[in-house]
Structure formats: structure tokens, C-alpha cells
Scaffold this motif. Structure first.
Motif, PDB file in Angstrom:
ATOM      1  N   SER A 123      24.377 -39.539 -30.845  1.00 52.52           N
ATOM      2  CA  SER A 123      23.836 -38.985 -29.590  1.00 52.52           C
ATOM      3  C   SER A 123      24.606 -37.738 -29.179  1.00 52.52           C
ATOM      4  CB  SER A 123      23.932 -39.997 -28.449  1.00 52.52           C
ATOM      5  OG  SER A 123      23.432 -41.240 -28.840  1.00 52.52           O
ATOM      6  N   ASN A 126      23.679 -34.890 -31.408  1.00 51.17           N
ATOM      7  CA  ASN A 126      22.326 -34.380 -31.172  1.00 51.17           C
ATOM      8  C   ASN A 126      22.268 -33.478 -29.945  1.00 51.17           C
ATOM      9  OD1 ASN A 126      19.789 -34.279 -32.373  1.00 51.17           O
ATOM     10  ND2 ASN A 126      18.934 -35.589 -30.775  1.00 51.17           N
ATOM     11  N   GLU A 127      23.247 -33.632 -29.038  1.00 52.79           N
ATOM     12  CA  GLU A 127      23.319 -32.715 -27.891  1.00 52.79           C
ATOM     13  C   GLU A 127      24.410 -31.663 -28.093  1.00 52.79           C
ATOM     14  OE1 GLU A 127      23.009 -34.563 -24.048  1.00 52.79           O
ATOM     15  OE2 GLU A 127      21.801 -36.199 -24.839  1.00 52.79           O
ATOM     16  N   ASP A 128      24.865 -31.553 -29.336  1.00 53.56           N
ATOM     17  CA  ASP A 128      25.902 -30.577 -29.699  1.00 53.56           C
ATOM     18  C   ASP A 128      27.131 -30.698 -28.820  1.00 53.56           C
ATOM     19  OD1 ASP A 128      27.243 -28.579 -30.988  1.00 53.56           O
ATOM     20  OD2 ASP A 128      26.008 -26.936 -30.232  1.00 53.56           O
ATOM     21  N   GLU A 151      19.304 -37.994 -37.926  1.00 52.69           N
ATOM     22  CA  GLU A 151      18.577 -36.723 -37.786  1.00 52.69           C
ATOM     23  C   GLU A 151      19.081 -35.969 -36.544  1.00 52.69           C
ATOM     24  OE1 GLU A 151      14.796 -36.208 -39.171  1.00 52.69           O
ATOM     25  OE2 GLU A 151      15.747 -37.188 -40.899  1.00 52.69           O
ATOM     26  N   LEU A 152      19.065 -34.658 -36.634  1.00 54.26           N
ATOM     27  CA  LEU A 152      19.460 -33.814 -35.502  1.00 54.26           C
ATOM     28  C   LEU A 152      18.348 -32.816 -35.240  1.00 54.26           C
ATOM     29  CD1 LEU A 152      23.082 -32.843 -36.658  1.00 54.26           C
ATOM     30  CD2 LEU A 152      22.474 -34.572 -34.945  1.00 54.26           C
ATOM     31  N   THR A 153      18.232 -32.400 -33.986  1.00 54.45           N
ATOM     32  CA  THR A 153      17.213 -31.390 -33.693  1.00 54.45           C
ATOM     33  C   THR A 153      17.648 -30.018 -34.219  1.00 54.45           C
ATOM     34  OG1 THR A 153      18.184 -31.231 -31.511  1.00 54.45           O
ATOM     35  CG2 THR A 153      16.193 -32.531 -31.684  1.00 54.45           C
ATOM     36  N   HIS A 154      18.958 -29.769 -34.281  1.00 51.54           N
ATOM     37  CA  HIS A 154      19.440 -28.461 -34.742  1.00 51.54           C
ATOM     38  C   HIS A 154      20.546 -28.614 -35.781  1.00 51.54           C
ATOM     39  CE1 HIS A 154      17.243 -26.320 -31.696  1.00 51.54           C
ATOM     40  NE2 HIS A 154      17.652 -27.199 -30.810  1.00 51.54           N
TER      41      HIS A 154
ATOM     42  N   LYS B  20      15.566 -29.294 -43.794  1.00 50.06           N
ATOM     43  CA  LYS B  20      14.273 -29.808 -43.316  1.00 50.06           C
ATOM     44  C   LYS B  20      13.091 -29.023 -43.862  1.00 50.06           C
ATOM     45  CE  LYS B  20      16.050 -31.516 -38.898  1.00 50.06           C
ATOM     46  NZ  LYS B  20      16.118 -31.283 -37.458  1.00 50.06           N
ATOM     47  N   GLY B 143      21.133 -32.209 -40.376  1.00 48.79           N
ATOM     48  CA  GLY B 143      20.348 -33.048 -39.465  1.00 48.79           C
ATOM     49  C   GLY B 143      18.981 -33.443 -39.993  1.00 48.79           C
TER      50      GLY B 143
END
Lengths: 179, 179
Positions: A123, A126-128, A151-154, B20, B143
Motif C-alpha cells: 500500500s 502504491n502511494e509512493d 502491482e503498482l499504478t506507477h 506493463k 509494478g
């Protein structure tokens, strides 16, 4: 004061932090006759407090050992109403978004935080919100279990600070987030 | 002669071998002004042939570069009927179970094999057919993407041979299977 969120964790070569049976025995399969701490003592000396998720907290509570932490411990849970009575002097429950939680902890004067537990680390990443990763690799492929990374958004770029070898068989790599 | 199956591959800290978007640009994000090969030349000098899956083969064919391999290349596919005409002198299609494929390749006199491509490496690992892992870690969390490792039916223990640092930022760890 500099605020840092650090991870100090051991994984298998294939990136698991616990095996298929939720066991951790494999962490100790390399003989360590002198019980060297692989930098854990030094690491905890330079942190102010520990932040972990409920699952990790409950796992630690289940260990048949003396309470292992010398620093204040914050347990992150949005479902738990309160901590078990016997742990109330040892840990504090925190709720809210990660930013809110960090704000609460920083206000209490704890700035250098040790972020622990798979889900919590994921978590924060994922929010860096992770500044530093110290990853200790045990030379085994577990082939299943709980993964350190999700998984990460960035994408997140890091710089390599240093790597050390312990007991001939264990490599510890220290990375800092490039911002 | 000793038969060995070796992996030499780069991954992100979170264990991905492509991102990705199936891209590989991140592999080169650490500046490498002198184009050091991080041991790849030495590694390929001590192997007899390369074994890769169809997907990796097609990826390599799609690169806008001169043919990169100096050793015989075997492409593992149970669906392809034949290789494209222009690659027939460069590579050979092999079919069957991994044991059958290895037998065919060994009979041709190639014993020290470089096993490449995510799915192929995973299949070899799942049958405990990998003797050596050389993993080069790029300091980035992707990610998402294709993972180097997948689930395995059994745990596999390795010994750490050595780790090296390249360009200050890249750690390469060499592991050998303990049997």
C-alpha cells in the motif's frame, strides 16, 4: 526533521516473504551459528517507530518469543476496534488513509518509520510513500506464498546504495527512492 | 561432459522481465556510456547453445538489430510448424517434453545450455532442470508486466556463488542449484 519510510525485509529469490503454508522456517535455512543480525540492529537504531498491518501484528503476537520491539509500534487497521488488552502498552492502533496515518504518527514526533508487512508495504509503495528498501535475499525459490511486491499504478525508480553478503549465501541490497 | 542449464537474465527489483507494455527500455535506464556487458560475453563463452521459447524468439526477431547470437539457437515450440524461412539457418525448432528436447540437444553435442525467456525458464524450473541462475537487478519497481518467476510445485534451494555491482546501481547475483 527528515521524514523517511523504510522497509527492511527478507525475501526468497522469487520474491516471497512467506511460503505456501504461511511459514517462515526457510528464512533460517542458511546456518547462522553466531546469530548475526544482518544489519537489523543498526537499522532499528536509526528508526523512531514501526508501522505494520494487522496481519503482521497478529503473526508477531503468535510467535512464542519475548516482545521483539524496542520502538513504538503502530498497527494499521481500519477494521480492528481495539488491540487485545495485553498489547495495549506495546502498540497503538491507527486508522485512516496512509497520509492521515503518517500525519498522526509524525505529530507524535516519530519521523523515521519502519514499514513492515507485505500488504502494508504494498500500500505504501502504491502511494509512493517508501523512501528506502533494504531487501535481504535468501537463496531459495519458494514457488508460492505471499509476495513482497504487488502491482503498482506507477513505476518507481531507485538508486542502489550498497549490497552486502552475509554467511556467504545471503545478499542484502539497499535501495533509495529517486525523487 | 557436464550438462548444465543456465539462466542469465535481468529483472526489476519486483521481479519483472518486461514492463506493463511489454517494453524493455527500463533495462537501459542506468547510463552505461561504455556499454559494459555485465558479464554477458563471458557467460555466452561458456555455453554451447541457447534454448528459448517462441515468444522470446519472436521478440528477438522483431528487434531492429543484427542477429545477436553466436551460438546455435533452439526454439522451443509445440505449436509452430516451422521457423520463418529467413531464420532457418540461424535457429532450429524443437518439440516435445523438456526432457525429450534436452535429449535431442545433448545428442547434437550441446551440453551447456543458456535457457532464455520467461515461460521457458519457468517450465524448466518447475521440472527442476535449472542448474544456475545469474540475475541482474535493475533498480526499479515496474509494478506489472511479465514476471521472471511463477508458481512451482516444489521449493528449490540454491547456493550463492557471488554478487557483483555494475555502474554503481546494478547488482548481479549468481546462484547454483544445490542437489
Amino acid at each position: 526533521m527528515n521524514k523517511t519510510n523504510s522497509v527492511f525485509i527478507a525475501t526468497s529469490i522469487d520474491g516471497y516473504i512467506s511460503d505456501k503454508n504461511d511459514e517462515l522456517d526457510w528464512l533460517h535455512y542458511i546456518p547462522n551459528p553466531d546469530s548475526i543480525d544482518m544489519g537489523y540492529g543498526k537499522f532499528t537504531n536509526r528508526i523512531d517507530a514501526i508501522v505494520m498491518g494487522r496481519t503482521t501484528f497478529e503473526t508477531v503476537c503468535g510467535f512464542d518469543i519475548a516482545w521483539p520491539y524496542k520502538k513504538p509500534l503502530f498497527v494499521l487497521s481500519n477494521t480492528l476496534l481495539e488491540l487485545p488488552e495485553s498489547y495495549k502498552t506495546k502498540a497503538e492502533l491507527v486508522k485512516g488513509s496512509l497520509t492521515e496515518i503518517l500525519e498522526q504518527i509524525h505529530k507524535k514526533g516519530y519521523h523515521r518509520l519502519y514499514i513492515d508487512g507485505g500488504t502494508t508495504i504494498q500500500s505504501f509503495l502504491n502511494e509512493d510513500l517508501i523512501d528506502e528498501l533494504v531487501i535481504t535475499t535468501i537463496p531459495i525459490l519458494l514457488g508460492g506464498g505471499s509476495r513482497l511486491f504487488a502491482e503498482l499504478t506507477h513505476e518507481l525508480k531507485f538508486e542502489h546504495v550498497e549490497s552486502k553478503e552475509f554467511l556467504n549465501d545471503i545478499v542484502q541490497s539497499h535501495y533509495k527512492r529517486i525523487r
